[in-house]
Write a protein that holds these residues in place. Structure first.
Motif, PDB file in Angstrom:
ATOM      1  N   ARG A  25      42.568  41.493  40.023  1.00  8.32           N
ATOM      2  CA  ARG A  25      42.666  41.985  41.398  1.00  8.32           C
ATOM      3  C   ARG A  25      42.141  43.409  41.527  1.00  8.32           C
ATOM      4  N   ALA A  26      42.488  44.255  40.540  1.00 11.35           N
ATOM      5  CA  ALA A  26      42.051  45.657  40.584  1.00 11.35           C
ATOM      6  C   ALA A  26      40.527  45.734  40.611  1.00 11.35           C
TER       7      ALA A  26
ATOM      8  N   GLU B 149      53.560  37.711  36.298  1.00  8.51           N
ATOM      9  CA  GLU B 149      52.498  38.707  36.093  1.00  8.51           C
ATOM     10  C   GLU B 149      53.112  40.041  35.663  1.00  8.51           C
ATOM     11  N   THR B 150      54.251  40.358  36.258  1.00 10.82           N
ATOM     12  CA  THR B 150      54.864  41.683  36.094  1.00 10.82           C
ATOM     13  C   THR B 150      56.324  41.536  35.665  1.00 10.82           C
TER      14      THR B 150
ATOM     15  N   ARG C 231      39.142  44.401  43.981  1.00  6.23           N
ATOM     16  CA  ARG C 231      39.230  45.397  45.069  1.00  6.23           C
ATOM     17  C   ARG C 231      37.993  46.284  45.103  1.00  6.23           C
TER      18      ARG C 231
ATOM     19  N   ASP D  60      42.631  43.387  23.896  1.00  3.02           N
ATOM     20  CA  ASP D  60      42.802  44.163  25.140  1.00  3.02           C
ATOM     21  C   ASP D  60      41.925  43.605  26.264  1.00  3.02           C
ATOM     22  N   VAL D  61      42.538  43.407  27.428  1.00  2.00           N
ATOM     23  CA  VAL D  61      41.808  42.852  28.571  1.00  2.00           C
ATOM     24  C   VAL D  61      41.230  44.014  29.384  1.00  2.00           C
ATOM     25  N   LYS D  62      40.133  44.526  28.903  1.00  2.00           N
ATOM     26  CA  LYS D  62      39.494  45.681  29.546  1.00  2.00           C
ATOM     27  C   LYS D  62      38.949  45.270  30.913  1.00  2.00           C
ATOM     28  N   LEU D  63      38.899  46.251  31.805  1.00  4.23           N
ATOM     29  CA  LEU D  63      38.438  45.946  33.165  1.00  4.23           C
ATOM     30  C   LEU D  63      36.981  45.495  33.176  1.00  4.23           C
TER      31      LEU D  63
ATOM     32  N   GLY E 185      46.573  41.024  37.521  1.00  3.95           N
ATOM     33  CA  GLY E 185      46.489  42.384  38.072  1.00  3.95           C
ATOM     34  C   GLY E 185      45.150  43.031  37.748  1.00  3.95           C
ATOM     35  N   ASN E 186      44.683  42.860  36.507  1.00  3.08           N
ATOM     36  CA  ASN E 186      43.386  43.410  36.119  1.00  3.08           C
ATOM     37  C   ASN E 186      42.281  42.813  36.990  1.00  3.08           C
TER      38      ASN E 186
ATOM     39  N   GLU F 228      48.390  47.875  39.113  1.00  2.00           N
ATOM     40  CA  GLU F 228      48.141  46.447  38.858  1.00  2.00           C
ATOM     41  C   GLU F 228      47.601  46.194  37.461  1.00  2.00           C
ATOM     42  N   ILE F 229      46.893  47.173  36.913  1.00  2.00           N
ATOM     43  CA  ILE F 229      46.162  46.903  35.669  1.00  2.00           C
ATOM     44  C   ILE F 229      47.093  46.918  34.458  1.00  2.00           C
ATOM     45  N   HIS F 230      46.794  46.042  33.516  1.00  4.68           N
ATOM     46  CA  HIS F 230      47.530  45.979  32.256  1.00  4.68           C
ATOM     47  C   HIS F 230      46.525  46.012  31.119  1.00  4.68           C
TER      48      HIS F 230
ATOM     49  N   SER G  30      49.745  38.393  33.263  1.00  2.00           N
ATOM     50  CA  SER G  30      49.525  39.817  33.545  1.00  2.00           C
ATOM     51  C   SER G  30      48.073  40.147  33.875  1.00  2.00           C
TER      52      SER G  30
END
Lengths: 398, 191
Positions: A280-281, A140-141, A284, A363-366, A277-278, B62-64, A274
């Motif tokens: 999970r954010a 992921e990172t 949350r 782009d993987v926007k939130l 992370g998006n 965390e965000i990418h 990766s």
């Protein structure tokens, strides 16, 4: 105990560092964006005498993997890196490396395949290599890319496995972003991976052997493939044991899948790389609003963790699977198909919906993650049926 | 509560935006913060408009994804003001820092920007030519950033600058770069 140093570094830079620390004897590589800086930095280590690795420059990825196969059969610890078209060009050698049971370590910078031409992140390249017999890890990172490289070395060379391992990180997003990464001292990494003791090395002239021999009609080809399946099945326990040992050393958790919020989640999103992370954010935030959402990240792609996924997703009211690769003509992307398969033996059926996202670095926007969780909430509430495959965030007219 | 600052850089390829984003990230790390710095890769040719992004946070990031609502925008070349919507998505209490000889009041009439957002202008190119003797405005722009927005610590930044430059250059070059940072810090005007 190891000494830990915190760096501001790119994913590629720490993969090169991990490779140096694992002390390969041979690296053969050909540059391709966005992998290039891995082999470039490693070549720098060779030039500066920071490693005694033999660096072989070649004229293509086909040759790079061929040289790796030769060196590995000779008895060397061998590493390389590639991406996209480069991985595609290696295709026949990928099968030869796994068929000859050569524990080669390769980093892949996940990138789209042509056409149209695109240099950015998706998982098309690696999913195309799905059935080549390589153990496959995803990061992921940048931190996970570093950790996976070191674990990959141990997994590949384990006597119960003896298979090549691919360590995948997302092109540009992870390869080129500067991130906060903790690296260990050389001695601790060298101690963890240990000295490579090759078996059946061609250079062991006292016990001559043949590699990659003809095994035609009536020969042992069929049984050989069975042994390959057994080896990659063995990798499950080895990945788990090496992961636990590495966790104890590094202080960082490792699992074939990693879950967030799954203890009491009612809906879940399954993802690789990766984008976890998006997800999970966003999860949350939704949790703070009282939505019982969870995220499952798949870190080991081959051997695929079917049992772990079934256990994690059992009883979910709805599950979304995000694929950053196509499987044209199939019901969904490669991860979707695996997750559906993992859930088949459960007594209670779990509704699963597939999404294709982020192809060619889109782009993987939130808000895309918000939309997926919103769809899941609707399915869980019974106000919407699971849709067919969704192209998440694709413009109607591009 | 997570303290997250998002910075977007606009420049022309070759002006050092990526290098500057990197040093800002390293400075944040030295203060035990979390960071992310990534260029947006496109056509790779000198002079082409490019973007880069920096996130600095008190907690793990965390965000990418790209930064769409930056708190800070840094523009290394004012010729971009005519061709790129540099203030796109800038937060209402954000700040845009521009390398230009034009005063901020005049820039405000030329670009689309929230009325509550601040505009900061500094002649980073002139300062770079005076001090470093080369047209590399990235280092003085960080001096302006520190004055206008804080975010990173001046002494830590100068220390890292010296360490990075020291690998290739002597004390004279370090002093010139430090001078460029100090001058931009003093000369930046905000409106």
């Amino acid at each position: 105990m190891p000494t830990h140093t915190t760096l501001a570094a790119t994913g590629n830079s720490v993969v090169a560092e991990a490779m140096r620390q694992c002390k390969p004897n041979v690296m053969a590589a050909y540059p391709i964006t966005p992998q290039t800086t891995i082999v470039e930095e490693f070549a720098g280590f060779v030039a500066k005498g920071k490693t005694d690795c033999e660096y072989v420059t070649v004229e293509s990825e086909h040759s790079a993997m061929s040289a790796c196969i030769g060196a590995s059969a000779a008895g060397a610890r061998v590493m390389t890196a590639t991406s996209s078209q480069g991985l595609a060009l290696m295709w026949e050698e990928l099968h030869i490396a796994s068929g000859m049971r050569l524990p080669i370590i390769m980093a892949n910078a996940n990138r789209a395949l042509s056409a149209p031409i695109n240099i950015h992140c998706d998982h098309s390249d690696i999913m195309g290599a799905r059935d080549t017999g390589w153990v496959t890890l995803f990061a992921e990172t940048a931190q996970e890319a570093y950790d996976n490289t070191i674990m990959a070395t141990r997994i590949a060379e384990h006597p119960d496995v003896m298979l090549p391992v691919m360590s995948c990180l997302d092109g540009f997003i992870t390869t080129h972003s500067i991130d906060r990464v903790s690296v260990m001292d050389d001695e601790s990494v060298a101690g963890f991976v240990g000295e490579y003791e090759p078996r059946n090395a061609l250079l062991d002239t006292g016990t001559p052997v043949t590699h990659g021999a003809f095994a035609g009609l009536g020969g042992p080809y069929f049984e050989f493939k069975k042994q390959q399946r057994e080896a990659i099945e063995n990798a499950r326990a080895v990945v788990s044991a090496v992961g636990a040992e590495y966790s104890a050393l590094s202080g960082r958790p490792f699992g074939a899948i990693e879950t967030w919020g799954m203890d009491d989640a009612e809906v879940a999103l399954v993802v690789i790389g990766s984008t976890a992370g998006n997800a999970r954010a966003v999860a949350r935030h939704l949790r703070a609003d009282g939505m019982k959402v969870g995220v499952v990240k798949v870190r080991v792609w081959r051997p695929f963790p079917y049992a772990e996924l079934a256990a994690a997703l059992k009883g979910m009211k709805a599950v979304a699977v995000l694929d950053r690769a196509e499987s044209f003509g199939a019901e969904g992307g490669p991860l979707y198909l695996e997750v559906r398969s993992a859930l088949y033996d459960l007594e209670m059926r779990v509704p699963v919906v597939g999404y294709i996202y982020g192809l060619g670095g889109s782009d993987v926007k939130l808000e895309l993650m918000e939309r997926v969780f919103s769809d899941l909430a609707d399915i869980a509430a019974g106000t919407a049926a699971p849709a067919g495959l969704v192209y998440l965030g694709a413009r109607e007219e591009a | 509560m997570q303290q997250l600052t998002e910075i977007r850089w606009h420049a022309r390829a070759g002006q050092g935006a990526v290098t500057a984003a990197k040093v800002v990230a390293e400075t944040a790390l030295a203060a035990d913060q979390y960071l992310q710095a990534m260029p947006e890769y496109g056509p790779e040719r000198m002079g082409a408009p490019i973007k880069a992004f920096t996130r600095i946070s008190s907690d793990p990031i965390e965000i990418h994804c790209n930064i769409e609502n930056p708190d800070i925008v840094i523009v290394l070349d004012d010729s971009l003001l005519d061709i790129v919507d540099v203030a796109e998505g800038l937060t209402d209490d954000g700040v845009i820092i521009i390398n230009t000889c034009t005063p901020p009041e005049q820039v405000r009439t030329a670009i689309s920007i929230p009325v509550t957002a601040r505009i900061a202008c500094v002649d980073a190119t002139g300062i770079a030519l005076d001090t470093i003797k080369r047209d590399i405005p990235n280092t003085p722009m960080v001096g302006a950033l520190i004055k206008v927005a804080g975010v990173i610590d001046m002494d830590t930044f100068k220390g890292l600058l010296a360490k990075n430059l020291g690998k290739k250059f002597g004390q004279e070059m370090i002093d010139a770069n430090w001078a460029s940072v100090d001058r931009a810090y003093e000369e930046v005007t905000v409106a």
